[in-house]
Design an enzyme around this catalytic site. Structure first.
Site, mmCIF file in Angstrom:
data_model
loop_
_atom_site.group_PDB
_atom_site.id
_atom_site.type_symbol
_atom_site.label_atom_id
_atom_site.label_comp_id
_atom_site.label_asym_id
_atom_site.label_seq_id
_atom_site.Cartn_x
_atom_site.Cartn_y
_atom_site.Cartn_z
ATOM 1 C CG HIS A 105 -1.824 1.023 1.225
ATOM 2 N ND1 HIS A 105 -3.076 1.078 0.842
ATOM 3 C CD2 HIS A 105 -1.329 2.304 2.070
ATOM 4 C CE1 HIS A 105 -3.707 2.275 1.240
ATOM 5 N NE2 HIS A 105 -2.746 2.970 1.702
ATOM 6 C CD GLU A 106 1.738 3.535 3.715
ATOM 7 O OE1 GLU A 106 1.879 4.635 3.201
ATOM 8 O OE2 GLU A 106 0.550 3.305 4.324
ATOM 9 C CG HIS B 117 0.191 6.099 -0.507
ATOM 10 N ND1 HIS B 117 -0.882 6.902 -1.210
ATOM 11 C CD2 HIS B 117 -0.508 5.507 0.480
ATOM 12 C CE1 HIS B 117 -1.803 6.760 -0.590
ATOM 13 N NE2 HIS B 117 -1.812 5.917 0.385
ATOM 14 C CD GLU C 147 -5.954 5.563 0.488
ATOM 15 O OE1 GLU C 147 -5.280 6.555 0.737
ATOM 16 O OE2 GLU C 147 -6.065 4.780 0.932
#
Lengths: 498, 498
Positions: A267-268, A271, A297
């Site tokens: 997830h990170e 980003h 997101e």
């Protein structure tokens, strides 16, 4: 005499002023990163003060009359190219919004936020919403004041959501969450009739160092440039960027929960890839910034869910994972692993929710926020309101305030209008990923062989380089030919889960 | 209208302004710490820019007319207590010095420094002083310009050394280095007639993790507060402070050199204890800052040498060390270890020099700097000048420029006048430590039992809490009853080494 300068000179002045502000803001980000990773315990007080000082300086620089005059002067100047014009238009918009806040309100919000944060901590410890209620009430009042100052059309909530997602409004959100309700509820019912997946092997002992190495390996494979970033440990995983050449991620490791680190890492990483892909030469300018929180997101969720929880992804990764943790996974088939990591079940805590029920969590917060701002919901007994919503939409009983209304930090930070961007992110992700699959036929096969370059290339061509040049919806139309449509997510979810 | 404010209100305004400046400067220090420890490779360019921006802001804040007027207004105001008066007097002095620099010179120095630094790196790689010569010539010219702007009495070098050590001047330094020559030269001759110490066991393999733990243990035992600081790895060890509650040290570990980490750790620990001992309530004000570089260095060297290379220190530490590295030290007696770590021998590199020959290294740099500034020495063929000095004072032949004139970074940074503070630090340390021994009879016994609290207490009572309230010499007289005297160091060295 600005009039005596050429357009190019004026634009250069503008750029210099904006980069100076960016330098200060990025210094604040470094102080923040350090605070969450390496700051010694006793240093917290002075650090808070240092961050406040720099924030004040950044605010002062971004409300300087000189800058305003320069922006006015350059606005609409046909000698500028389209990117330059967009930068000026957006900076002027930001500047004027900033100027609207009287210094007294900035100070009042800052003070109320600080108070609300501590009240929230205290309330969580006491497991008692009542302890938080007065601070939340004051915060809601201030936010309502803010909507009046910022101005809005149709609904005061629009002023707030626009801070995070330009162009989003209650009309659009009401429509999309109505679809969540009408389409995801029956889907959820269907899923709950399936036999539950075996999940216990995800909670065996997974060695810390091996997990760490796994996370680093996946980040590198995703294309995250370790020479322009790094990973560290923090209590809550986050991504922070000081410029496209220094974008850092953090993670946390729970030795008894394999999922915790793995998907937070991916997830990170999503980003971070976005931030590393923003144009360096636009540093400090709007076109060097992320389009919106929703688009940000969409990048993390696309990697985490559409790619990172897909069967293709684990076709490549799983054999290696089994070799790393043979004692836990040696006898677990890929299919069983895949089912386990995609288990759907209504639960209490948003951050631990699966891909489907997650959006009910968001919808509840959205409805409550909207009601608080327009006055149709009161902060009085908000814990009961909260619990009623959870019973109605997720059919779960909330046993305590910390597992209910007190679970998220956002309201104590004054972040009203933020939550919807989480759902928008997932829905954008589904629409983008579907489009990428259509445009890059070999995408899935590449992912299944551990090659994420085609996916990254697609993102780097279609999304990352534009910064704020396009709004979320313009970007979505440009890429997919359509505005944001919930149907993409519904199709994706139906195909995957039913 | 400042006149309408009370003295207390004016002083509060002054404090607030200074703390704001301190916040910015400490943010720069955090960016600097990060640069040396965790910054990803590609982030260096933007980081340099961010630091420059914050430095400019700090400079702007510290040359604001409002601040000047306030300082003038408060200066000599009898309603202030003595610490407040000292703060105002010193801030006014700093302010006026800052105001002397025209913005053009600040920019020119900054640019020249950047250029000189890169030329120095290049020259080191090429092992050729000629590559550095033009940049050094320009730097010397700028420094001479600076002396004219700052003003001085007797010798232009005094303007520069005063930046680091207020009150120091060529008269004092000439006297002290004459003593170095006349007293240390014969001492060195005597020592060189002793049979050389066995030292090979210091260069066996010392495990990285065990060395790290040893360093941490010693730091804690010295009284360094790990909750108000931390240790990390960097290429060159350093101490940095963001406030007394966040003082960080770094170290480096060479697995084939036991000495490298150990004494750098104790040295930085000495600096850090000073910073942790500065008064918190004076944050941002002169009385919250270190007295001078010489006094700072006295703290690191006192711990490193007077304590950390003493027989008493290792009486306690050595048995544990033997248990940690039995394969290397199991058969080495305490006496042999003590001799090895105090081996004296002329050498080429300052940072690796022993306690005696070190001061010849400094004297050479002092004489060259003085000559460059007053024009009696030229940058042309400075490598040959350098080598002549080394032959004359240390009887060593310099085989290459990197081991000679190019070994230190200081001149490329424009730090002329800095070197003498290293020797002053050692001499202050000897005078302080002797005084502490006289005033605390149990000092040596405590050290020999691993109890460093009496030493720390003495430093915390006599040196740390005063900040810049006293100048180096005032402090020295206050503590020892005498101004700085070389004889203390000579006595210490004679007793220890002959």
């Amino acid at each position: 005499m600005p009039g005596s300068k050429s357009t190019a000179e004026q634009y250069a002045d503008y750029k210099l002023k904006m980069q100076k502000i960016a330098d200060v803001r990025n210094a604040i980000a470094v102080l923040g990163w350090d605070q969450e990773t390496y700051l010694p315990e006793k240093g917290a007080g002075f650090r808070g003060q240092q961050i406040t000082t720099l924030s004040t300086i950044a605010h002062e620089l971004f409300t300087e009359e000189d800058l305003g005059a320069l922006l006015q002067d350059l606005h609409g100047n046909p000698a500028l190219d389209s990117v330059q014009q967009k930068n000026i238009a957006l900076s002027l918009e930001d500047y004027e919004k900033n100027k609207k806040y009287p210094a007294s309100l900035v100070a009042e919000i800052s003070e109320a936020t600080n108070q609300a944060y501590h009240a929230w901590i205290k309330a969580r410890k006491a497991n008692d919403y009542k302890v938080f209620e007065p601070a939340l009430t004051r915060m809601v009042e201030l936010k309502r004041k803010e909507t009046a100052i910022l101005g809005y059309t149709d609904h005061p909530y629009n002023a707030l959501v626009n801070e995070y997602e330009k162009g989003a409004n209650t009309t659009m959100l009401d429509t999309i969450f109505a679809e969540v309700k009408t389409a995801l509820s029956p889907l959820l019912d269907k899923i709950s009739q399936q036999s539950p997946a075996k999940r216990d092997f995800l909670h065996l002992h997974y060695d810390r160092n091996k997990q760490w190495q796994l996370g680093i390996d996946i980040l590198k494979e995703m294309g995250y440039d370790m020479k322009a970033g790094r990973q560290d440990i923090s209590e809550h995983p986050f991504t922070t960027s000081f410029n496209p050449l220094d974008v850092r991620v953090t993670t946390r490791i729970d030795e008894n929960d394999f999922s915790n680190m793995t998907w937070s890492c991916i997830h990170e990483g999503g980003h971070a890839l976005y931030e590393q892909g923003l144009p360096q030469e636009q540093y400090g300018l709007p076109c060097g910034e992320a389009a919106s929180l929703g688009i940000h997101e969409s990048q993390s969720r696309l990697w985490e869910n559409n790619a990172g929880r897909s069967l293709a992804f684990w076709k490549f990764q799983y054999p290696r994972l089994q070799r790393t943790f043979p004692e836990n996974l040696g006898n677990v088939s890929l299919q069983d692993f895949y089912k386990a990591i995609n288990h759907v079940q209504p639960s209490l805590i948003r951050t631990e929710a699966d891909e489907i029920t997650y959006h009910f969590h968001i919808m509840i917060r959205y409805e409550i926020e909207k009601g608080l701002i327009d006055g149709s919901i009161s902060t009085k007994d908000l814990n009961h309101t909260w619990n009623d919503y959870y019973r109605q939409y997720l059919h779960v009983d909330v046993p305590s305030d910390t597992q209910g209304v007190l679970q998220d930090i956002h309201w104590s930070h004054g972040s009203f209008g933020y939550f919807p961007t989480y759902s928008l992110g997932s829905f954008y992700a589904a629409q983008f990923f579907t489009t990428a699959q259509q445009q890059v036929p070999e995408l899935e096969e590449a992912i299944a062989s551990g090659n994420y370059q085609p996916l990254l290339d697609w993102l780097r061509n279609n999304i990352h380089p534009f910064g704020r040049y396009y709004t979320s919806n313009e970007l979505c139309e440009k890429i997919t030919g359509k505005p944001l449509q919930f149907s993409y997510f519904l199709d994706y979810a139906t195909k995957k889960f039913v």
